[in-house]
Design a protein around this motif. Structure first.
Motif, short mmCIF file in Angstrom:
data_model
loop_
_atom_site.label_atom_id
_atom_site.label_comp_id
_atom_site.label_asym_id
_atom_site.label_seq_id
_atom_site.Cartn_x
_atom_site.Cartn_y
_atom_site.Cartn_z
N PHE A 135 59.22 16.32 44.98
CA PHE A 135 59.62 17.29 46.17
C PHE A 135 58.29 18.20 46.31
O PHE A 135 57.66 18.46 47.32
CB PHE A 135 60.64 18.22 45.98
N ALA A 136 57.76 18.82 44.93
CA ALA A 136 56.62 19.49 44.93
C ALA A 136 55.34 18.82 45.17
O ALA A 136 54.61 19.34 46.13
CB ALA A 136 56.45 19.87 43.28
N LEU A 137 55.26 17.34 45.18
CA LEU A 137 54.13 16.64 45.43
C LEU A 137 53.95 16.42 46.78
O LEU A 137 52.97 16.58 47.40
CB LEU A 137 53.98 15.20 44.60
N GLU A 138 55.15 16.09 47.47
CA GLU A 138 55.21 16.04 48.71
C GLU A 138 54.84 17.14 49.62
O GLU A 138 53.89 17.17 50.41
CB GLU A 138 56.57 15.49 49.14
N LYS A 139 55.16 18.12 49.26
CA LYS A 139 54.71 19.37 50.27
C LYS A 139 53.54 19.80 49.69
O LYS A 139 52.84 20.45 50.72
CB LYS A 139 55.89 20.67 49.72
N ALA A 140 52.89 19.87 48.71
CA ALA A 140 51.68 20.13 48.17
C ALA A 140 50.53 19.11 48.95
O ALA A 140 49.28 19.37 49.26
CB ALA A 140 51.32 20.06 46.57
N ALA A 141 51.35 17.75 49.18
CA ALA A 141 50.19 17.01 49.86
C ALA A 141 50.09 16.99 51.45
O ALA A 141 49.18 16.42 52.05
CB ALA A 141 50.67 15.60 49.42
N ASN A 142 51.13 17.95 51.85
CA ASN A 142 51.30 18.05 53.38
C ASN A 142 50.16 19.01 54.12
O ASN A 142 50.76 20.15 53.86
CB ASN A 142 52.61 18.19 53.64
N PRO A 143 49.30 18.73 54.88
CA PRO A 143 48.52 19.73 55.28
C PRO A 143 49.33 20.69 56.28
O PRO A 143 48.88 21.53 56.81
CB PRO A 143 47.40 18.98 56.13
N LYS A 144 50.24 19.96 56.83
CA LYS A 144 51.26 20.98 57.83
C LYS A 144 51.89 21.92 57.17
O LYS A 144 52.38 22.78 58.05
CB LYS A 144 51.86 20.08 58.65
N VAL A 145 51.98 21.98 56.08
CA VAL A 145 52.82 23.08 55.20
C VAL A 145 51.91 24.09 55.14
O VAL A 145 50.58 24.12 54.63
CB VAL A 145 53.27 22.73 53.58
N HIS A 146 52.23 25.53 55.42
CA HIS A 146 51.59 26.53 55.05
C HIS A 146 50.88 26.78 54.10
O HIS A 146 51.35 26.42 52.63
CB HIS A 146 52.30 27.98 55.52
N GLY A 147 49.35 27.13 53.97
CA GLY A 147 48.65 27.18 52.67
C GLY A 147 49.38 27.72 51.41
O GLY A 147 49.26 27.58 50.31
N ASN A 148 49.94 29.28 51.74
CA ASN A 148 50.65 29.98 50.76
C ASN A 148 51.71 28.97 50.24
O ASN A 148 52.05 29.20 48.88
CB ASN A 148 51.09 31.11 51.24
N VAL A 149 52.61 28.44 50.80
CA VAL A 149 53.71 27.61 50.47
C VAL A 149 53.18 26.49 49.55
O VAL A 149 53.78 26.25 48.55
CB VAL A 149 54.41 27.07 51.56
N ARG A 150 52.07 25.96 50.20
CA ARG A 150 51.43 24.55 49.27
C ARG A 150 50.98 25.30 47.97
O ARG A 150 51.18 24.35 46.79
CB ARG A 150 50.26 24.12 50.19
N GLU A 151 50.48 26.38 48.07
CA GLU A 151 49.97 26.80 46.74
C GLU A 151 51.11 27.01 45.63
O GLU A 151 51.01 26.65 44.41
CB GLU A 151 49.25 28.16 46.97
N GLU A 152 52.23 27.46 46.05
CA GLU A 152 53.27 27.51 45.17
C GLU A 152 53.77 26.06 44.88
O GLU A 152 54.37 26.05 43.73
CB GLU A 152 54.72 28.31 45.75
N MET A 153 53.96 24.99 45.69
CA MET A 153 54.33 23.86 45.18
C MET A 153 53.26 23.19 44.27
O MET A 153 53.78 22.59 43.32
CB MET A 153 54.12 22.91 46.50
N PHE A 154 51.79 23.41 44.18
CA PHE A 154 51.18 23.01 43.23
C PHE A 154 51.43 23.78 42.01
O PHE A 154 51.55 23.02 40.87
CB PHE A 154 49.58 23.45 43.60
N THR A 155 51.82 24.77 41.86
CA THR A 155 52.29 25.80 40.84
C THR A 155 53.58 25.03 40.24
O THR A 155 53.83 24.70 39.13
CB THR A 155 52.65 27.29 40.98
N LEU A 156 54.65 24.82 41.21
CA LEU A 156 55.82 23.99 40.65
C LEU A 156 55.45 22.55 40.32
O LEU A 156 56.09 22.27 39.06
CB LEU A 156 56.66 23.92 41.94
#
Length: 299
Positions: A135-156
């Motif tokens: 889940f974390a990788l999918e959202k971190a890789a998705n450019p359509k996800v807001h940058g702030n959310v993607r950052e948290e996904m990288f942390t996750l």
């Protein structure tokens, strides 16, 4: 009997005042009661007037996994009713991750406005979640996800899902066309796997053009933060067949190396390999000689 009287008093204070009154002694009493206090704390998480954020922090200290899960389930309906508007609501959910709570937080990450999605994503980073790696990788890789959310996904992915995310982060580095995403993924690999992640992490950049300033800021400095393990990993990478790995190892030793490492660096003096993105004259051998000279002088 005394303990039961204490817990009755604690419940009355928390539910009537709506907060712990800033009393550190009250929290200490609950911590001293330990597991005996968990039924009360679970009950408080279901009561609208309770200070849920503070209760969740206490449960995180004294509750077992079952108590935390029960408390999360008890609190979730209140959060849904208020939309998480209560101060500390998202952190409380993050500290009490029942399966239902985790599912709700994932739903918020995917569907809520980014501000709320970021809060939910941040809540997920508060506890280990190895099951959320994909889940974390999918959202971190998705450019359509807001940058702030993607950052948290990288942390996750980096801190809560374990080193199992390293292959996925490496693949993300290889497929992304955004250099900053590549470097953020590399940082996440180091966060999750430490020095063992340096070698596989650099695999993600083998076909990429790496500017010297980017190598310094996003590779060398990040690796050097690992300290002594970075030195040992860099010494091993001097023998890598990949020019990028050898060059990064040389540059890292310029920051974490010791005078004794100069001799190994000198052996690369005739290495004519270059790295895509670096000036043609900035060979691995030239950098190895430069760093060897600095280390030999104690610099």
């Amino acid at each position: 009997t005394v303990d039961q009287a204490l817990m009755t008093a604690i419940e009355n204070q928390m539910t009537s005042a709506g907060k712990m009154g800033g009393s550190q002694s009250l929290a200490k009493i609950v911590e001293a009661l330990g597991a005996e206090a968990t039924p009360l704390l679970v009950k408080l998480m279901s009561l609208p007037k309770a200070p849920h954020g503070e209760v969740a922090e206490l449960l995180a200290k004294v509750g077992d996994a079952q108590a935390k899960s029960q408390a999360g389930d008890a609190y979730l309906p209140l959060v849904k009713k208020t939309g998480g508007a209560e101060p500390g609501a998202w952190q409380a959910l993050g500290l009490l991750p029942s399966p239902a709570v985790v599912a709700y937080l994932k739903q918020q990450v995917e569907q809520a406005p980014w501000q709320q999605g970021q809060q939910a994503a941040r809540a997920l980073t508060l506890q280990p979640h190895p099951e959320l790696g994909d889940f974390a990788l999918e959202k971190a890789a998705n450019p359509k996800v807001h940058g702030n959310v993607r950052e948290e996904m990288f942390t996750l992915a980096a801190t809560c899902c374990g080193s199992a995310t390293v292959p996925g982060l490496t693949k993300l580095m290889q497929t992304s066309t955004d250099p900053m995403v590549k470097y953020r993924a590399f940082s996440a690999i180091l966060q999750g796997a430490g020095a063992e992640g340096i070698d596989p992490g650099l695999d993600g950049l083998q076909n990429a053009a790496v500017k010297p300033e980017d190598a310094e800021d996003f590779l060398v400095k990040e690796i050097a933060k690992l300290g002594a393990p970075a030195r040992q990993a860099s010494l091993k990478l001097l023998a890598s067949p990949v020019p990028l790995k050898r060059l990064v190892a040389v540059l890292c030793l310029g920051k974490v190396g010791k005078p004794d490492d100069a001799q190994q660096l000198k052996r690369l003096g005739n290495d004519k390999a270059t790295v895509k993105g670096f000036p043609a004259g900035q060979t691995v051998g030239r950098e190895a000689d430069r760093v060897a000279s600095l280390l030999a002088k104690g610099g």
